[in-house]
Design a protein around this motif. Structure first.
Motif, PDB file in Angstrom:
ATOM      1  N   ASN A   1      30.305  -6.589  43.373  1.00 48.99           N
ATOM      2  CA  ASN A   1      29.634  -5.697  42.437  1.00 48.99           C
ATOM      3  C   ASN A   1      30.447  -5.534  41.143  1.00 48.99           C
ATOM      4  N   LYS A   2      29.816  -4.923  40.147  1.00 48.19           N
ATOM      5  CA  LYS A   2      30.454  -4.801  38.824  1.00 48.19           C
ATOM      6  C   LYS A   2      31.761  -4.014  38.882  1.00 48.19           C
ATOM      7  N   GLN A   3      31.787  -2.945  39.684  1.00 46.33           N
ATOM      8  CA  GLN A   3      32.992  -2.112  39.782  1.00 46.33           C
ATOM      9  C   GLN A   3      34.174  -2.924  40.317  1.00 46.33           C
ATOM     10  N   LYS A   4      33.957  -3.688  41.371  1.00 42.69           N
ATOM     11  CA  LYS A   4      35.026  -4.500  41.959  1.00 42.69           C
ATOM     12  C   LYS A   4      35.464  -5.610  40.997  1.00 42.69           C
ATOM     13  N   LEU A   5      34.510  -6.186  40.292  1.00 42.25           N
ATOM     14  CA  LEU A   5      34.828  -7.233  39.320  1.00 42.25           C
ATOM     15  C   LEU A   5      35.673  -6.663  38.184  1.00 42.25           C
ATOM     16  N   LEU A   6      35.309  -5.481  37.712  1.00 40.91           N
ATOM     17  CA  LEU A   6      36.069  -4.823  36.652  1.00 40.91           C
ATOM     18  C   LEU A   6      37.482  -4.489  37.142  1.00 40.91           C
TER      19      LEU A   6
END
Length: 144
Positions: A2-7
């Motif tokens: 997800n975006k949070q983990k990627l960030l």
């Protein structure tokens, strides 16, 4: 992912790169410099003391400011160890860390940073470090 983990992964990469650059600039990736600092006497090299004198106040101020926040910038909660007990494994591990650092002139962060040089000694050090970590993990599985 997800975006949070990627960030989080991206920020970790950037922070890791900045840390590696700081280690290289300060001389912490040069075992002879580290050993010169750890060796008291006529060959003592105090230059790393100035690195610490610059880093400690920055960390102390930043830590107090950051820990005043409800959560980290890119996560929902803090992940800080809670243990405060001084145990036998902690003392033994600290002693082994210090002995290894004193013998080789590397500790884990600078050793990983130095892998980029392709130097034979640092490759052996990192292999030994990883083997030691794996042996510890195996020991903990067997004894618990």
């Amino acid at each position: 992912m997800n975006k949070q983990k990627l960030l989080q992964a991206f920020v970790a990469l950037i922070v890791g790169l900045l840390f590696a650059i700081g280690l290289a600039i300060s001389g912490m990736t040069q075992p002879q410099k580290v050993l010169g600092f750890l060796t008291l006497g006529s060959g003592w090299d105090p230059s790393l003391m100035f690195v610490m004198m610059g880093a400690i106040p920055v960390h102390a101020i930043s830590y107090r400011w950051i820990r005043g926040k409800k959560s980290p910038l890119f996560d929902t909660k803090w992940h800080v160890p809670r243990g405060k007990e001084i145990t036998k494994p902690l003392i033994i591990g600290s002693a082994l860390f210090g002995i290894g650092w004193g013998l080789a002139g590397y500790c884990p962060g600078p050793a990983l940073t130095s892998l980029g040089t392709g130097g034979e000694k640092v490759i052996y050090f990192v292999i030994a470090m990883v083997v030691g970590m794996l042996l510890h993990r195996l020991y903990m599985k067997i004894t618990t």
